[in-house]
Design a protein around this motif. Structure first.
Motif, mmCIF file in Angstrom:
data_model
loop_
_atom_site.group_PDB
_atom_site.id
_atom_site.type_symbol
_atom_site.label_atom_id
_atom_site.label_comp_id
_atom_site.label_asym_id
_atom_site.label_seq_id
_atom_site.Cartn_x
_atom_site.Cartn_y
_atom_site.Cartn_z
ATOM 1 N N PRO A 7 -1.880 -2.339 -1.509
ATOM 2 C CA PRO A 7 -2.487 -1.820 -2.742
ATOM 3 C C PRO A 7 -3.699 -0.937 -2.485
ATOM 4 C CG PRO A 7 -3.039 -4.149 -2.454
ATOM 5 C CD PRO A 7 -2.058 -3.797 -1.375
ATOM 6 N N LEU A 8 -4.486 -1.249 -1.430
ATOM 7 C CA LEU A 8 -5.715 -0.497 -1.167
ATOM 8 C C LEU A 8 -5.426 0.963 -0.865
ATOM 9 C CD1 LEU A 8 -8.785 -0.463 -0.703
ATOM 10 C CD2 LEU A 8 -8.341 -1.078 1.686
ATOM 11 N N LEU A 9 -4.520 1.223 0.098
ATOM 12 C CA LEU A 9 -4.220 2.599 0.463
ATOM 13 C C LEU A 9 -3.436 3.322 -0.620
ATOM 14 C CD1 LEU A 9 -3.414 2.275 4.278
ATOM 15 C CD2 LEU A 9 -5.492 3.115 3.190
ATOM 16 N N ALA A 10 -2.614 2.579 -1.369
ATOM 17 C CA ALA A 10 -1.898 3.203 -2.482
ATOM 18 C C ALA A 10 -2.878 3.659 -3.562
ATOM 19 C CB ALA A 10 -0.887 2.227 -3.072
ATOM 20 N N VAL A 11 -3.922 2.856 -3.792
ATOM 21 C CA VAL A 11 -4.954 3.221 -4.781
ATOM 22 C C VAL A 11 -5.759 4.416 -4.279
ATOM 23 C CG1 VAL A 11 -7.123 2.456 -5.815
ATOM 24 C CG2 VAL A 11 -5.131 0.962 -5.862
ATOM 25 N N VAL A 12 -6.155 4.375 -2.989
ATOM 26 C CA VAL A 12 -6.924 5.488 -2.401
ATOM 27 C C VAL A 12 -6.137 6.789 -2.501
ATOM 28 C CG1 VAL A 12 -7.832 6.423 -0.237
ATOM 29 C CG2 VAL A 12 -8.288 4.044 -0.868
ATOM 30 N N GLY A 13 -4.826 6.701 -2.330
ATOM 31 C CA GLY A 13 -4.005 7.904 -2.324
ATOM 32 C C GLY A 13 -3.408 8.284 -3.660
ATOM 33 N N VAL A 14 -3.872 7.670 -4.731
ATOM 34 C CA VAL A 14 -3.228 7.889 -6.023
ATOM 35 C C VAL A 14 -3.341 9.339 -6.486
ATOM 36 C CG1 VAL A 14 -5.218 7.332 -7.511
ATOM 37 C CG2 VAL A 14 -2.889 6.825 -8.300
ATOM 38 N N ARG A 15 -4.383 10.056 -6.039
ATOM 39 C CA ARG A 15 -4.557 11.459 -6.417
ATOM 40 C C ARG A 15 -4.038 12.411 -5.338
ATOM 41 N NH1 ARG A 15 -5.651 12.517 -11.780
ATOM 42 N NH2 ARG A 15 -7.186 11.051 -12.604
ATOM 43 N N MET A 16 -3.482 11.861 -4.273
ATOM 44 C CA MET A 16 -2.969 12.691 -3.186
ATOM 45 C C MET A 16 -1.483 12.957 -3.389
ATOM 46 S SD MET A 16 -4.757 10.616 -0.020
ATOM 47 C CE MET A 16 -4.018 11.675 1.224
ATOM 48 N N LEU A 19 -2.479 -2.334 7.984
ATOM 49 C CA LEU A 19 -2.913 -1.728 6.720
ATOM 50 C C LEU A 19 -1.924 -0.692 6.162
ATOM 51 C CD1 LEU A 19 -6.755 -1.196 7.384
ATOM 52 C CD2 LEU A 19 -5.717 -2.852 5.820
ATOM 53 N N PRO A 20 -1.347 0.194 6.991
ATOM 54 C CA PRO A 20 -0.488 1.249 6.433
ATOM 55 C C PRO A 20 0.908 0.781 6.031
ATOM 56 C CG PRO A 20 -1.352 1.819 8.617
ATOM 57 C CD PRO A 20 -1.554 0.366 8.431
ATOM 58 N N HIS A 21 1.322 -0.416 6.448
ATOM 59 C CA HIS A 21 2.709 -0.851 6.309
ATOM 60 C C HIS A 21 3.221 -0.711 4.870
ATOM 61 C CE1 HIS A 21 6.017 -3.767 7.662
ATOM 62 N NE2 HIS A 21 6.232 -3.594 6.373
ATOM 63 N N GLY A 22 2.578 -1.399 3.957
ATOM 64 C CA GLY A 22 3.059 -1.395 2.568
ATOM 65 C C GLY A 22 2.932 -0.042 1.905
ATOM 66 N N ALA A 23 1.795 0.633 2.143
ATOM 67 C CA ALA A 23 1.594 1.946 1.524
ATOM 68 C C ALA A 23 2.636 2.935 2.035
ATOM 69 C CB ALA A 23 0.182 2.450 1.818
ATOM 70 N N PHE A 24 2.969 2.854 3.336
ATOM 71 C CA PHE A 24 3.989 3.760 3.868
ATOM 72 C C PHE A 24 5.341 3.500 3.211
ATOM 73 C CE2 PHE A 24 7.655 4.426 6.539
ATOM 74 C CZ PHE A 24 7.563 5.787 6.748
ATOM 75 N N PHE A 25 5.784 2.244 3.211
ATOM 76 C CA PHE A 25 7.104 1.970 2.655
ATOM 77 C C PHE A 25 7.136 2.167 1.142
ATOM 78 C CE2 PHE A 25 7.751 -0.260 6.718
ATOM 79 C CZ PHE A 25 8.960 0.309 7.073
ATOM 80 N N GLY A 26 5.994 1.983 0.478
ATOM 81 C CA GLY A 26 5.946 2.263 -0.948
ATOM 82 C C GLY A 26 6.133 3.742 -1.229
ATOM 83 N N ALA A 27 5.258 4.577 -0.637
ATOM 84 C CA ALA A 27 5.353 6.023 -0.849
ATOM 85 C C ALA A 27 6.624 6.584 -0.213
ATOM 86 C CB ALA A 27 4.121 6.712 -0.265
#
Length: 384
Positions: free
Chosen positions: A56-65, A103-111
Motif C-alpha cells: 500500500p505504501l508504494l502504491a500510495v506514493v505512486g498514485v500520481r505517477m 517493499l516493491p513486491h506488492g506494488a509491482f504485482f499490483g501495477a
C-alpha cells in the motif's frame, strides 16, 4: 504476446527468486553470520513484512505517477534491497536488506497486473495477468534451485548479487518495452481508497488471506517433510521444491484461460482442490512416489487461485485498481506469515510433520466459504 509482458515477467522472475531462495540458504547464512538457523528464519518474515508494508505504501506514493514510472521506481528499490543484502556486514543489515527487497513486491504485482490487463484484448485479461505471474512461478523451477546451488557452492552473497543483476535487466526491460501511459488526472489517494468500500473487494482479499495460508502452512515445511516423512536425503530437498514450482507453473498457466471464461468458478476449483490435495498429502506423505505427485498437485491447485483473485480485484475496483491490486499481494504475504505460524503450531504441539497439511486444508475450506460469499455478493450486485 506484447513484449511489455515479457518485461513484466522478467521482473516477476527476479522477485520470485529473491522471495523463495532464502529458505534454502538459511543454514549457510546462519553459519556465515554466526547465528542460529531459527534466528536466520526471521529473514523470511522480514521479506513478508516488507511486502505487507510496501504494497500500500508504494502504491500510495505512486498514485500520481504513470504506471510505467511506478514499475521502474519499485524495481529500482528491489535492486537496492538485494544489493544491500549481498553486501550486508552483519545480520541486522541483512534483515534491513530483506525488508527493503520486499517493499516493491506488492506494488509491482499490483501495477504490473493492471498494465498487463490493459494491454490485453477484451476477454483475455486473465491470460495477460497469468503471463506476468508465470515469471514468479518459473522462478521456483529454475531461479530458486539454481540460486540455491550457487549460494551453497560459492556463497550466499553471490546469490543476492545475481538477483541484483536480474533486477537491473528488469529495470532496463521495463524502460524499453512497457508503453508510457500518462497518469490520469482523476487519480487520487481518496479515489483509490474508495475501492475498499466495495464488499466484493474485501471478500476477495479475505479469500486470498485464508486460501494462500493453506498453501504456505504446508509449503514452508516441505523440506522437513521430505527428509523426516518421505525419507529423502537432504540433497534432494531442492528438487522437491522444484517439483512444487512445476505444479505452480502448471496452475498459473491453466488459470489464465480459465479465468477469462469463469473467474469465480476457477477460484472455487482451486480452493476446493487445495483442501482435497492437502488432506490426501497428510495421509500419503510416507509413500514417496505418491507424495511427489501430491507436491506437484499442491503447487498446481494452490496457484490456480492467483490469476482469478487478482483479476477479480481489478474488475471490482475498476475505477481505481492499483492500490487494491497491490493490497492483494499484501494479503498473499499475510497468508504466508499466518499459514507458516499455524502450521508450526500444529507441528510443535506434537501432532506430526504432516499435521500442517491438515491445518492448511482447514484454511482452504474457510477461504472457499469466503469465495462463495463473494460470488453471491457479485451475483446480487449484477442483478441489481
Amino acid at each position: 504476446m506484447p513484449l511489455a509482458l515479457l518485461a513484466l515477467a522478467i521482473s516477476a522472475f527476479g522477485i520470485g527468486t529473491t522471495e523463495f531462495v532464502i529458505m534454502g540458504l538459511l543454514p549457510d547464512v546462519a553459519a556465515d553470520l554466526h547465528t542460529s538457523v531459527l534466528t536466520a528464519g526471521n529473514l523470511v518474515s522480514a521479506y513478508a513484512i516488507g511486502v505487507v508494508v510496501g504494497a500500500p505504501l508504494l502504491a500510495v506514493v505512486g498514485v500520481r505517477m504513470s504506471r510505467k514510472h511506478l514499475l521502474i521506481v519499485v524495481m529500482g528499490v528491489f535492486v537496492a534491497g538485494n544489493l544491500l543484502s549481498a553486501l550486508a556486514p552483519d545480520f541486522g543489515w541483512l534483515v534491513a536488506g530483506r525488508v527493503i527487497a520486499g517493499l516493491p513486491h506488492g506494488a509491482f504485482f499490483g501495477a504490473g497486473s493492471v498494465v498487463a490487463a490493459s494491454l490485453a484484448r477484451e476477454g483475455r485479461e486473465g491470460r495477460a495477468v497469468a503471463t506476468v505471474l508465470l515469471g514468479l512461478t518459473f522462478a521456483n523451477i529454475v531461479g530458486v534451485p539454481a540460486a540455491t546451488l550457487l549460494g551453497q557452492d560459492v556463497g550466499w552473497r553471490a546469490t543476492f548479487l545475481v538477483v541484483t543483476g536480474i533486477g537491473v535487466v528488469a529495470v532496463s526491460a521495463l524502460a524499453a518495452l512497457v508503453p508510457y501511459e500518462p497518469a490520469r488526472p482523476q487519480q487520487s489517494l481518496g479515489r483509490e481508497l474508495r475501492a475498499f468500500r466495495d464488499r466484493r473487494v474485501l471478500l476477495v482479499l479475505a479469500t486470498a488471506v485464508f486460501g494462500f495460508a493453506g498453501v504456505f502452512a504446508t509449503y514452508a515445511y516441505l523440506a522437513s517433510i521430505a527428509t523426516h516423512v518421505m525419507g529423502l536425503e537432504e540433497s534432494s530437498v531442492v528438487w522437491v521444491l522444484a517439483l512444487c514450482g512445476v505444479g505452480m507453473t502448471i496452475g498459473v498457466a491453466a488459470a489464465g484461460p480459465l479465468t477469462d471464461r469463469a473467474a469465480l468458478p476457477t477460484a472455487y476449483a482451486g480452493l476446493g482442490g487445495l483442501a482435497a490435495v492437502l488432506i490426501a498429502f497428510a495421509f500419503t506423505a510416507h509413500i514417496t512416489w505418491v507424495a511427489m505427485v501430491m507436491v506437484v498437485l499442491l503447487g498446481a491447485v494452490g496457484f490456480l487461485m492467483t490469476a482469478p483473485l487478482q483479476t477479480m480485484v481489478i474488475r471490482f475496483a475498476s475505477d481505481a485498481p492499483t492500490l487494491a491490486a497491490a493490497s492483494n499481494h499484501s494479503a498473499f504475504n499475510l497468508a504466508n506469515a499466518g499459514g507458516v505460524w499455524l502450521g508450526g503450531v500444529a507441528i510443535a504441539s506434537g501432532w506430526g510433520w504432516t499435521s500442517c497439511a491438515l491445518v492448511g486444508a482447514c484454511l482452504a475450506i474457510v477461504g472457499l466459504v469466503i469465495a462463495l460469499t463473494a460470488g453471491q455478493t457479485a451475483a446480487r450486485r449484477a442483478t441489481a
